[in-house]
Design a protein around this motif. Sequence first.
Motif, PDB file in Angstrom:
ATOM      1  N   SER A  20     -21.179   4.553  29.110  1.00  0.00           N
ATOM      2  CA  SER A  20     -21.479   5.493  28.025  1.00  0.00           C
ATOM      3  C   SER A  20     -22.818   5.140  27.401  1.00  0.00           C
ATOM      4  O   SER A  20     -23.258   3.988  27.434  1.00  0.00           O
ATOM      5  N   PHE A  21     -23.462   6.148  26.808  1.00  0.00           N
ATOM      6  CA  PHE A  21     -24.756   5.983  26.156  1.00  0.00           C
ATOM      7  C   PHE A  21     -24.658   6.494  24.721  1.00  0.00           C
ATOM      8  O   PHE A  21     -23.879   7.404  24.418  1.00  0.00           O
ATOM      9  N   SER A  22     -25.497   5.923  23.855  1.00  0.00           N
ATOM     10  CA  SER A  22     -25.529   6.388  22.460  1.00  0.00           C
ATOM     11  C   SER A  22     -26.885   6.068  21.853  1.00  0.00           C
ATOM     12  O   SER A  22     -27.605   5.175  22.315  1.00  0.00           O
ATOM     13  N   VAL A  23     -27.219   6.801  20.809  1.00  0.00           N
ATOM     14  CA  VAL A  23     -28.435   6.563  20.048  1.00  0.00           C
ATOM     15  C   VAL A  23     -28.071   6.581  18.571  1.00  0.00           C
ATOM     16  O   VAL A  23     -27.188   7.344  18.143  1.00  0.00           O
ATOM     17  N   LYS A  24     -28.733   5.716  17.788  1.00  0.00           N
ATOM     18  CA  LYS A  24     -28.403   5.596  16.368  1.00  0.00           C
ATOM     19  C   LYS A  24     -29.673   5.614  15.527  1.00  0.00           C
ATOM     20  O   LYS A  24     -30.675   4.975  15.864  1.00  0.00           O
ATOM     21  N   PHE A  25     -29.605   6.333  14.399  1.00  0.00           N
ATOM     22  CA  PHE A  25     -30.670   6.370  13.410  1.00  0.00           C
ATOM     23  C   PHE A  25     -30.140   5.754  12.116  1.00  0.00           C
ATOM     24  O   PHE A  25     -29.041   6.093  11.667  1.00  0.00           O
ATOM     25  N   ARG A  26     -30.934   4.868  11.500  1.00  0.00           N
ATOM     26  CA  ARG A  26     -30.496   4.188  10.282  1.00  0.00           C
ATOM     27  C   ARG A  26     -31.636   4.134   9.278  1.00  0.00           C
ATOM     28  O   ARG A  26     -32.783   3.822   9.624  1.00  0.00           O
ATOM     29  N   TYR A  27     -31.284   4.416   8.014  1.00  0.00           N
ATOM     30  CA  TYR A  27     -32.233   4.371   6.903  1.00  0.00           C
ATOM     31  C   TYR A  27     -31.700   3.387   5.880  1.00  0.00           C
ATOM     32  O   TYR A  27     -30.559   3.513   5.417  1.00  0.00           O
ATOM     33  N   PHE A  28     -32.518   2.387   5.534  1.00  0.00           N
ATOM     34  CA  PHE A  28     -32.054   1.324   4.635  1.00  0.00           C
ATOM     35  C   PHE A  28     -33.137   0.976   3.621  1.00  0.00           C
ATOM     36  O   PHE A  28     -34.277   0.670   3.989  1.00  0.00           O
ATOM     37  N   LYS A  77     -24.152  -8.464  -3.948  1.00  0.00           N
ATOM     38  CA  LYS A  77     -25.291  -8.674  -4.840  1.00  0.00           C
ATOM     39  C   LYS A  77     -25.429  -7.523  -5.825  1.00  0.00           C
ATOM     40  O   LYS A  77     -25.209  -6.368  -5.487  1.00  0.00           O
ATOM     41  N   ALA A  78     -25.819  -7.866  -7.031  1.00  0.00           N
ATOM     42  CA  ALA A  78     -25.988  -6.860  -8.081  1.00  0.00           C
ATOM     43  C   ALA A  78     -27.394  -6.277  -7.998  1.00  0.00           C
ATOM     44  O   ALA A  78     -28.265  -6.559  -8.818  1.00  0.00           O
ATOM     45  N   SER A  79     -27.640  -5.446  -6.991  1.00  0.00           N
ATOM     46  CA  SER A  79     -28.951  -4.835  -6.795  1.00  0.00           C
ATOM     47  C   SER A  79     -28.768  -3.438  -6.221  1.00  0.00           C
ATOM     48  O   SER A  79     -27.728  -3.101  -5.648  1.00  0.00           O
ATOM     49  N   ASN A  80     -29.795  -2.618  -6.378  1.00  0.00           N
ATOM     50  CA  ASN A  80     -29.764  -1.261  -5.855  1.00  0.00           C
ATOM     51  C   ASN A  80     -30.018  -1.270  -4.349  1.00  0.00           C
ATOM     52  O   ASN A  80     -30.917  -1.970  -3.875  1.00  0.00           O
ATOM     53  N   TYR A  81     -29.263  -0.493  -3.614  1.00  0.00           N
ATOM     54  CA  TYR A  81     -29.523  -0.350  -2.184  1.00  0.00           C
ATOM     55  C   TYR A  81     -28.854   0.920  -1.666  1.00  0.00           C
ATOM     56  O   TYR A  81     -27.928   1.463  -2.277  1.00  0.00           O
ATOM     57  N   LEU A  82     -29.341   1.369  -0.516  1.00  0.00           N
ATOM     58  CA  LEU A  82     -28.770   2.527   0.158  1.00  0.00           C
ATOM     59  C   LEU A  82     -28.870   2.295   1.662  1.00  0.00           C
ATOM     60  O   LEU A  82     -29.935   1.946   2.177  1.00  0.00           O
ATOM     61  N   ASP A  83     -27.768   2.466   2.354  1.00  0.00           N
ATOM     62  CA  ASP A  83     -27.722   2.266   3.803  1.00  0.00           C
ATOM     63  C   ASP A  83     -27.039   3.493   4.410  1.00  0.00           C
ATOM     64  O   ASP A  83     -25.853   3.721   4.212  1.00  0.00           O
ATOM     65  N   LEU A  84     -27.823   4.282   5.147  1.00  0.00           N
ATOM     66  CA  LEU A  84     -27.344   5.543   5.713  1.00  0.00           C
ATOM     67  C   LEU A  84     -27.619   5.544   7.213  1.00  0.00           C
ATOM     68  O   LEU A  84     -28.722   5.206   7.650  1.00  0.00           O
ATOM     69  N   SER A  85     -26.622   5.908   8.016  1.00  0.00           N
ATOM     70  CA  SER A  85     -26.838   5.908   9.459  1.00  0.00           C
ATOM     71  C   SER A  85     -26.014   6.997  10.126  1.00  0.00           C
ATOM     72  O   SER A  85     -24.995   7.447   9.600  1.00  0.00           O
ATOM     73  N   HIS A  86     -26.477   7.398  11.323  1.00  0.00           N
ATOM     74  CA  HIS A  86     -25.734   8.341  12.164  1.00  0.00           C
ATOM     75  C   HIS A  86     -26.012   8.004  13.616  1.00  0.00           C
ATOM     76  O   HIS A  86     -27.143   7.706  14.002  1.00  0.00           O
ATOM     77  N   SER A  87     -24.971   8.064  14.440  1.00  0.00           N
ATOM     78  CA  SER A  87     -25.133   7.832  15.871  1.00  0.00           C
ATOM     79  C   SER A  87     -24.444   8.948  16.642  1.00  0.00           C
ATOM     80  O   SER A  87     -23.456   9.525  16.189  1.00  0.00           O
ATOM     81  N   TYR A  88     -24.995   9.218  17.827  1.00  0.00           N
ATOM     82  CA  TYR A  88     -24.408  10.220  18.723  1.00  0.00           C
ATOM     83  C   TYR A  88     -24.366   9.624  20.121  1.00  0.00           C
ATOM     84  O   TYR A  88     -25.318   8.959  20.560  1.00  0.00           O
ATOM     85  N   GLY A  89     -23.249   9.852  20.827  1.00  0.00           N
ATOM     86  CA  GLY A  89     -23.130   9.261  22.141  1.00  0.00           C
ATOM     87  C   GLY A  89     -22.273  10.060  23.089  1.00  0.00           C
ATOM     88  O   GLY A  89     -21.845  11.185  22.798  1.00  0.00           O
ATOM     89  N   SER A  90     -22.030   9.451  24.246  1.00  0.00           N
ATOM     90  CA  SER A  90     -21.228  10.083  25.300  1.00  0.00           C
ATOM     91  C   SER A  90     -19.866  10.496  24.776  1.00  0.00           C
ATOM     92  O   SER A  90     -19.358   9.957  23.797  1.00  0.00           O
ATOM     93  N   PHE A  91     -19.274  11.469  25.462  1.00  0.00           N
ATOM     94  CA  PHE A  91     -17.949  12.000  25.152  1.00  0.00           C
ATOM     95  C   PHE A  91     -17.930  12.687  23.785  1.00  0.00           C
ATOM     96  O   PHE A  91     -16.935  12.682  23.087  1.00  0.00           O
ATOM     97  N   GLN A  92     -19.115  13.261  23.409  1.00  0.00           N
ATOM     98  CA  GLN A  92     -19.267  14.002  22.149  1.00  0.00           C
ATOM     99  C   GLN A  92     -18.871  13.128  20.952  1.00  0.00           C
ATOM    100  O   GLN A  92     -18.154  13.565  20.044  1.00  0.00           O
ATOM    101  N   THR A  93     -19.358  11.896  20.955  1.00  0.00           N
ATOM    102  CA  THR A  93     -18.990  10.936  19.913  1.00  0.00           C
ATOM    103  C   THR A  93     -20.032  10.928  18.806  1.00  0.00           C
ATOM    104  O   THR A  93     -21.229  10.713  19.056  1.00  0.00           O
ATOM    105  N   ASN A  94     -19.584  11.138  17.573  1.00  0.00           N
ATOM    106  CA  ASN A  94     -20.436  11.084  16.388  1.00  0.00           C
ATOM    107  C   ASN A  94     -19.874  10.048  15.412  1.00  0.00           C
ATOM    108  O   ASN A  94     -18.665  10.031  15.153  1.00  0.00           O
ATOM    109  N   ARG A  95     -20.775   9.216  14.853  1.00  0.00           N
ATOM    110  CA  ARG A  95     -20.361   8.228  13.871  1.00  0.00           C
ATOM    111  C   ARG A  95     -21.411   8.181  12.762  1.00  0.00           C
ATOM    112  O   ARG A  95     -22.586   7.920  13.016  1.00  0.00           O
ATOM    113  N   SER A  96     -20.968   8.441  11.538  1.00  0.00           N
ATOM    114  CA  SER A  96     -21.861   8.412  10.379  1.00  0.00           C
ATOM    115  C   SER A  96     -21.303   7.445   9.342  1.00  0.00           C
ATOM    116  O   SER A  96     -20.080   7.314   9.198  1.00  0.00           O
ATOM    117  N   SER A  97     -22.195   6.777   8.625  1.00  0.00           N
ATOM    118  CA  SER A  97     -21.746   5.869   7.570  1.00  0.00           C
ATOM    119  C   SER A  97     -22.737   5.876   6.417  1.00  0.00           C
ATOM    120  O   SER A  97     -23.933   6.143   6.600  1.00  0.00           O
TER     121      SER A  97
END
Length: 796
Positions: free
Chosen positions: A786-794, A234-254
């Motif tokens: 395994s456990f993880s928590v995620k924060f997302r801003y949209f 879609k031709a519209s403005n948007y922003l999607d930012l997220s980060h998660s942290y979990g077991s085994f020192q796992t980090n995922r950001s997008s």
Amino acid sequence: MTYGKTLLLILFSTFSIGAFSQQNTSSISGNVKDGNELIIGASIFLKGTKQGVVSDHQGNYQLKNLSAGTYTVSISYIGFEKDSKQVVLKANQQLILNFSLKKDQQQLHDVNISGKTKTQQVKESGFSVNAIETKKYANTTADLNQILNRSTGVRIREQGGLGSDFKFSINGLSGKQVKFFIDGIPMDVMGSAMSLNNIPVNMAERLEVYKGVVPVQLGADAMGGAVNVITNQKASNYLDLSHSYGSFQTNRSSLTGQFVEQKTGLIIKGSGFFNSSENNYKMKNVDLVVGGTRVGNHITDVDGAEYVKGDAKRFHDNYLSALGQVEVGLTNKSWADVLFIGGGYNEGHQDLQTGFDQNTVYGKVRRTNFAKSATLRYKKNNLFTEGLTLSAFAARSKDTYKTTDTVFRNYNWDGSYYDKGYTEMGNSIKTINNIVRPRTYAMGNLSYVINNQHSLNLNYTIDHLKNENYNQLQVGRDSLPGTVNKQIIGFAYQQNLLDNKLSNTIFGKYYHLGLARAKYINGRYVKQDTTFSNFGYGIASRYKITEGLGVKASYEHSYRLQEAEELFGDGLNLQGNPDLKPESSHNLNLGAYYSFQINKSAFFFEASGFYRNAKDFIFPVPDVRSKLLKNENQSSVRITGFESEARYSYAQLLSLSLNLTYQSAVNTTKNGQTESYNVEGTYLNKIPNQPWLFGNADFTIGQDNLLGKDTRLQFNWFTQYVNWFYLTWESKGNPNGKSDIPTQFIHNASLSYSLQKGKYNISAECRNLTDHLAYDNFKLQKPGRSFSVKFRYFIQ
């Protein structure tokens, strides 16, 4: 069966029907859009009459056989405001009337939009296809692999934790037989880090999984099927930012975002991700060394040392991957509806813990890769004439892989090691093996909508890749060059007859491969060139018995050309085989679906059977001596099976889906038809190391405004079942001691909370809730609980 005669008969019959249906009367036609995006399945009708249609797969509609007069054309679609226009129609006039709908935010909030969405439209096409909306998974830590693994007929087997290699299977065909795309563009063009187990779910709006029969517009030699990741167009403005942290020192950001300048049509879009993990999960009941003379972890004397079973943490499995890409372009110009130029860069760093099985333990082997790419996209609707659309894409990329294997050691699961006369991977000399693969890819797609009943599609793809392989520690860099040049031409004719009840897509494909490689003969490298050309063809049909009940069938005789990794190796666990031949297969799907809605309750049922008859089947075979895998051609493999799916949803409150897949892949190569000792005596045996019965259950319940205005609380439970299967050929070995992978039940749960209509989101997740011992490819252990928590801003 004479396929050529059958196709000619179908063509003759359908053209005849189309010819008789043409009448020189007035009509109203056009397209329906949401901004720049076409809307499929919108209802268009003439007010005060019983005449109406729905917009087709390209957003077009046509009201025909009309008399001259004044009409009010009304249009409606779930989640959008209704619209109507009054027109005066003259005798024999073909009036063009386009609509652009606006979203109805209140309706989107209140109604169940799981009815005739784009996902449903795709599933009701003639192709055997899974269509998955990713919206309900957006707040989870899942990557696209984990979402697709819940889908009917799909089985993904990973070799370990985050970043590990995986094997993607659709209806029994897997590996390179399945192709992956992003918005119709091959995923591997973007670089090695752009893979399904790296891409976060936030980057996708919809996933389409084609089984056995693949549309020509994807321009692929996909014998087993294809996955197309659809992003936000879609031709519209948007922003999607997220980060998660979990077991085994796992980090995922997008991060994904887009900026649109409405006046000029300028669009800037960017995306990226960062993934890292130590992957230090526990390995259960593995071989540990006790005794012997030691200096630290170094076993200097193995006398008195022995192996015992125990648990140990993985100690050499760090992983990191990162990607960034930007596109800048213009839209809605007289000379281009879409024009984008882009660039991207990605890299990965991976410590390797094991070979292709967990009995081979590494402690210093390391793999790095990086890739850069430049892209160009262009699209123009109504080029020169109404209904003619041109889409083009071109890319230049360069992938570099480096595998370091420089210590003469043998490692154990407890981290101890002893010296040996060759490297960890079995080399007699130290190696820093480099693979460099520059690639040029271009695709052009021309489609022409003749009218609401008939359309044509022509696709041309050229893909040129060069392979260079050398050990940078060796003087003179003994290079093993090679090139792979693919060309694929596809042509399709599509028709919608009997008021869109009957849909047929008839297509043909031309495959060409040019291969240049060096073979080691009598102590020197000799250049050898080979070419391959052949034709494939197929048909996909769907007939709607009622609006919600339909049957469909698809068939394709397809070819799959060899990939560079199969021909030249991956510098890791797979050695090259330049003598491989292309695969071919007859793929057939037969199925039916039924959907209906009672108030806010929506139901969907689908069942299908499939048949695959593959020749020159490319299959990885473990070499015990080299501890590597090598692909070989098996003369014939037959795969039969069935799958079923049931889905239920109630408004925005809850949804439940259940699916089950059975597949039987057997070797139909008789003794003497192949030189491989692995096939001898295995006629009509199941192909080893492949699941034959598996299923999924996915339950989601969520409530809006439960903890405040514009909030949503949602809970998801997902269970996966895999029946036991043999790890090796079932006819070989002692019946009481055959190696198998046991039956597995894996449970996962997540809880998410959203505020301000999804602007702020937080979720918690647990995978493998019962800490079940999970196996996958070649009985490699996967992570436990395994456990993880995620924060997302949209925002949009």
